[in-house]
Design an enzyme around this catalytic site. Structure first.
Site, mmCIF file in Angstrom:
data_model
loop_
_atom_site.group_PDB
_atom_site.id
_atom_site.type_symbol
_atom_site.label_atom_id
_atom_site.label_comp_id
_atom_site.label_asym_id
_atom_site.label_seq_id
_atom_site.Cartn_x
_atom_site.Cartn_y
_atom_site.Cartn_z
ATOM 1 C CD GLU A 8 39.646 32.462 44.825
ATOM 2 O OE1 GLU A 8 38.454 32.119 44.701
ATOM 3 O OE2 GLU A 8 40.044 33.635 44.700
ATOM 4 C CE LYS B 43 37.509 29.038 46.896
ATOM 5 N NZ LYS B 43 36.240 28.756 47.603
ATOM 6 C CB THR B 44 38.243 35.986 46.543
ATOM 7 O OG1 THR B 44 37.835 35.015 45.576
ATOM 8 C CG2 THR B 44 38.620 37.270 45.836
#
Length: 467
Positions: free
Chosen positions: A167, A123-124
């Site tokens: 995110e 995600k990051t």
């Protein structure tokens, strides 16, 4: 589309408990940039606390009832904050509304075209790739990320553009609070064992998240990862949702044709709309290349020309702790990885293998994260360590959890040795630089790996190698 209000009314004077956390600090930064009077507390001094103060935020060290101002409009918490926190107790006494971090973020996204990036891992990186690319294209996005960008050096920013990239955290189901125009699902796996008892619960949670995509919006989802494939099948009947798949599968809408490793970068060729397109990703590893393709598909879903976006994605230079080069000493490169789930560990170790020069060895310093995760996945973690030439395994980093009887790093070490890995147990973290100095030779790669404070060891290892 009209811009979002400068500051939601309820958040004009927010107080954040645990303001130094990756998710919390990002929201605090955006609110401060929008003009809110922000305050908060954190357990210890940090670079994040200093960055917040530079924006005019009041940051208290330690937790005490007196830190909560009488005129606070709300108290913002994450799922990690315990009920007996003195500032939370004081908020109840003053009848100050308590707002979960996800609700605060959702309020900031209101009125904007949002992209929410979800998945068990990646995600990051994917959120960061989008933030960098959209900024490079002059679209001035707002973004909230779970890590600091290597370029701008921040995890969040209020932009004047109409796009917000966030995110979306599945760990506590908080991603169900968002109503994105585009949702990205990178993968779906069983993790966060304290909150999910089975894959069925994971799927149900992700289905709820996908169901919140605005009518006419788009789901960008992996075509190769089994959990994502299953989720895509479950949501295909949502009539208002456009589904775009990406990956190496022949059926993928955006097909990854080839990923070529070039040292610590990768060249990616995709088949998009019947045409081949090649671009560079300035981080190593096939999984990061797939993250970039997910970002590409999401940007196109918002109407951004694919060639422009592909070129802009090449400006991404990484996120702190995502295969971040910390330095080189005595011919040894030290790299930091946030990987803490077996899938992430395997992906990063394979990426480092591909980036290493012939004859170089890969040495790993691994710190397990959470007792619950170790209890469930120790065998898989140990198997992942077989990809290293030698590993040092530290004690479990507890984070928010209390110890579980019988659950220690020994579970991982036993599994690793049973699978044929060379592993050394180290209980005193301060001795790691000496241990690594005794193992490393010129040309080797040293990877500090885990979601805890193992990241602090890189500079000490480099200093010891210089001696």
């Amino acid at each position: 589309m009209a811009p979002a209000p400068a500051v939601p009314t309820a958040m004009e004077r927010p107080h954040f408990i645990g303001i130094g956390g990756a998710g919390m600090s990002g929201i605090a930064k955006i609110l401060a940039q929008r003009g809110a009077k922000v305050a908060g507390s954190d357990a210890k001094e940090s670079e994040t606390a200093q960055a917040l103060r530079a924006l005019g935020v009041t940051v208290h060290l330690g937790h005490a009832a007196a830190h909560l101002a009488d005129d606070a409009s709300c108290v913002v918490v994450s799922s990690a904050i315990r009920a007996d926190n003195p500032e939370l107790v004081r908020a109840a006494e003053l009848s100050v509304p308590v707002v979960h971090r996800s609700d605060a973020l959702a309020s900031l996204m209101g009125g904007l075209r949002s992209i929410a990036v979800a998945g068990t891992h990646g995600k990051t990186t994917t959120t960061s790739m989008l933030a960098v690319a959209l900024t490079e294209l002059g679209l001035d996005p707002s973004y909230a990320i779970g890590g600091d960008l290597a370029g701008p050096g921040t995890n969040a920013r209020h932009g004047e553009g109409e796009i917000f990239v966030a995110e979306a955290d599945e760990s506590d189901r908080s991603f169900q609070k968002y109503d994105p125009e585009v949702a990205i699902v990178l993968n779906v796996e069983l993790d966060h064992h304290a909150n999910y008892a089975s894959m069925d619960e994971i799927y149900e949670s992700f289905e709820t998240f996908v169901g919140k995509v605005v009518p006419g919006g788009t789901l960008v989802i992996a075509a190769d990862q089994p959990g994502a494939v299953e989720l895509a099948a479950r949501v295909r009947d949502l009539s208002t949702l456009k589904v775009v798949t990406y990956g190496e599968a022949a059926t993928a809408d955006v097909r990854v044709h080839k990923v070529t490793a070039r040292g610590l970068t990768s060249e990616v060729t995709v088949l998009f709309d019947g045409r081949f397109l090649t671009f560079t990703v300035s981080v190593p590893g096939r999984h990061y290349a797939h993250n970039a393709v997910a970002a590409l598909a999401a940007g196109v879903a918002l109407g951004i020309p694919v060639h422009n976006l592909a070129s802009a994605l090449g400006k991404y230079t990484g996120v702190n702790r995502r295969l971040q080069l910390k330095g080189e000493a005595a011919g040894v490169q030290v790299i930091d990885s946030y990987a803490h789930h077996p899938t992430e560990m395997t992906a990063d170790l394979e990426a480092m293998r591909a980036a290493a020069a012939p004859g170089s060895r890969l040495l790993v310093v691994f710190q397990p994260h959470l007792f619950s995760r170790t209890q469930e996945l120790a065998t898989e973690m140990g198997q992942a360590l077989t990809l290293a030439d030698a590993s040092v395994v530290l004690d479990i980093y507890p984070a928010r959890e209390d110890p579980v009887p019988g659950v220690t790093s020994a579970l991982i070490i036993d599994a690793a040795e049973a699978a044929g890995a060379q592993v050394t147990a180290v209980h005193d973290k301060t001795t790691v630089p000496d241990v690594i100095a005794g193992m490393a030779r010129p040309g080797d790669l040293v990877l500090t790996m885990g979601a805890g404070d193992v990241t602090d060891l890189g500079p000490h290892v480099l200093a010891r190698l210089t001696d």
